[in-house]
Design a protein around this motif. Structure first.
Motif, PDB file in Angstrom:
ATOM      1  N   SER A  73       8.625   6.908  -9.269  1.00 23.01           N
ATOM      2  CA  SER A  73       9.682   6.902  -8.104  1.00 23.01           C
ATOM      3  C   SER A  73       9.774   8.519  -8.255  1.00 23.01           C
ATOM      4  N   SER A 117       1.980   8.049  -0.021  1.00 25.07           N
ATOM      5  CA  SER A 117       2.948   7.181  -0.635  1.00 25.07           C
ATOM      6  C   SER A 117       2.809   6.006  -0.597  1.00 25.07           C
ATOM      7  N   THR A 153       5.078   3.847  -0.100  1.00 22.85           N
ATOM      8  CA  THR A 153       6.495   3.246   0.383  1.00 22.85           C
ATOM      9  C   THR A 153       5.847   3.013   1.897  1.00 22.85           C
ATOM     10  N   THR A 197       9.015   2.064   7.561  1.00 16.27           N
ATOM     11  CA  THR A 197      10.312   1.306   7.794  1.00 16.27           C
ATOM     12  C   THR A 197      11.525   1.800   8.641  1.00 16.27           C
ATOM     13  N   PHE A 205      15.205   3.781   6.241  1.00 21.66           N
ATOM     14  CA  PHE A 205      14.982   4.570   5.310  1.00 21.66           C
ATOM     15  C   PHE A 205      16.097   5.484   4.849  1.00 21.66           C
ATOM     16  N   TRP A 242      11.017   6.105   8.504  1.00 25.41           N
ATOM     17  CA  TRP A 242      10.121   6.563   7.540  1.00 25.41           C
ATOM     18  C   TRP A 242       8.535   6.048   7.926  1.00 25.41           C
ATOM     19  N   ASN A 264       4.741   5.787   7.205  1.00 24.94           N
ATOM     20  CA  ASN A 264       3.764   5.787   5.952  1.00 24.94           C
ATOM     21  C   ASN A 264       2.531   6.858   6.177  1.00 24.94           C
ATOM     22  N   PHE A 304      11.082   8.160  -2.509  1.00 24.03           N
ATOM     23  CA  PHE A 304      10.106   7.048  -2.046  1.00 24.03           C
ATOM     24  C   PHE A 304       9.131   7.093  -3.347  1.00 24.03           C
ATOM     25  N   THR A 305       8.533   5.933  -3.252  1.00 19.36           N
ATOM     26  CA  THR A 305       7.425   5.808  -4.477  1.00 19.36           C
ATOM     27  C   THR A 305       6.072   6.345  -3.844  1.00 19.36           C
TER      28      THR A 305
END
Length: 198
Positions: free
Chosen positions: A103, A132, A134, A137, A140, A159, A161, A196-197
């Protein structure tokens, strides 16, 4: 065209009918104020009045003029009272970790040489944040520090991607700052934190 009554202030506002004038907005780039003299204007002194307008969001540098009719008064340049600065922004982005699948908290530091007033609905867009894990979405969370105070609740934004994040610096976010409450302070670092991951 937009036409309305413009109230006058200042020491000599009563020299004009109803202490007001007619404001005409012909376009975003052209507006005028028409006044009707209510009593004789003396040639032996200066007359002072004032009125309030809202500056546009876009920078401009225009010259105002004054003219008259009845007794014709040729237009004369009256200065540049409607100069509006275009913001110059500096920004930097740092990360909390370079490790795979961890993360990663990205911290964006934004500094503007011009106050970003909430009434202009400023939106900051970040691009190029690709790679990312993540997913895209519409919910966020972004934590915003404006001036010296972090907003206690996250700002919910969208957000993508593909690497795009847009942050609306609305009145709630800007109001968290004490430098001042109506704007992101000129020259004061304003930090946006989000996670974010990768």
């Amino acid at each position: 065209d937009k036409v309305g009554v413009m109230a006058l202030g200042g020491a000599d506002n009563m020299s004009f009918t109803n202490s007001s004038g007619t404001w005409s907005e012909l376009s975003l780039a052209s507006s005028s104020l028409t006044l009707t003299v209510a009593s004789d204007i003396s040639q032996t002194r200066a007359y002072v009045f004032s009125f309030m307008v809202s500056n546009p969001a876009k920078g401009q540098d225009v010259v105002a003029s004054i003219s008259g009719s009845g007794i014709p008064i040729p237009a004369v340049a009256a200065g540049r009272p409607m100069v509006v600065h275009s913001p110059t922004v500096s920004a930097g982005i740092s990360q909390s970790t370079p490790w795979p699948c961890a993360s990663n908290t990205l911290t964006v530091t934004l500094t503007s040489d011009t106050p970003l007033l909430a009434s202009c609905n400023p939106i900051i867009s970040l691009t190029g944040l690709t790679g990312s894990f993540t997913p895209t979405t519409a919910s966020f969370p972004v934590y915003v520090t404006a001036g010296d105070i972090m907003s206690p609740n996250p700002l919910i934004t969208s957000w993508n991607n593909a690497g795009t994040l847009s942050i609306a610096l609305n009145s709630t976010v800007i109001g968290a700052s004490t430098h001042p409450t109506s704007a992101v302070q000129n020259g004061m670092p304003n930090v946006v934190n989000f996670t974010f991951t990768m």
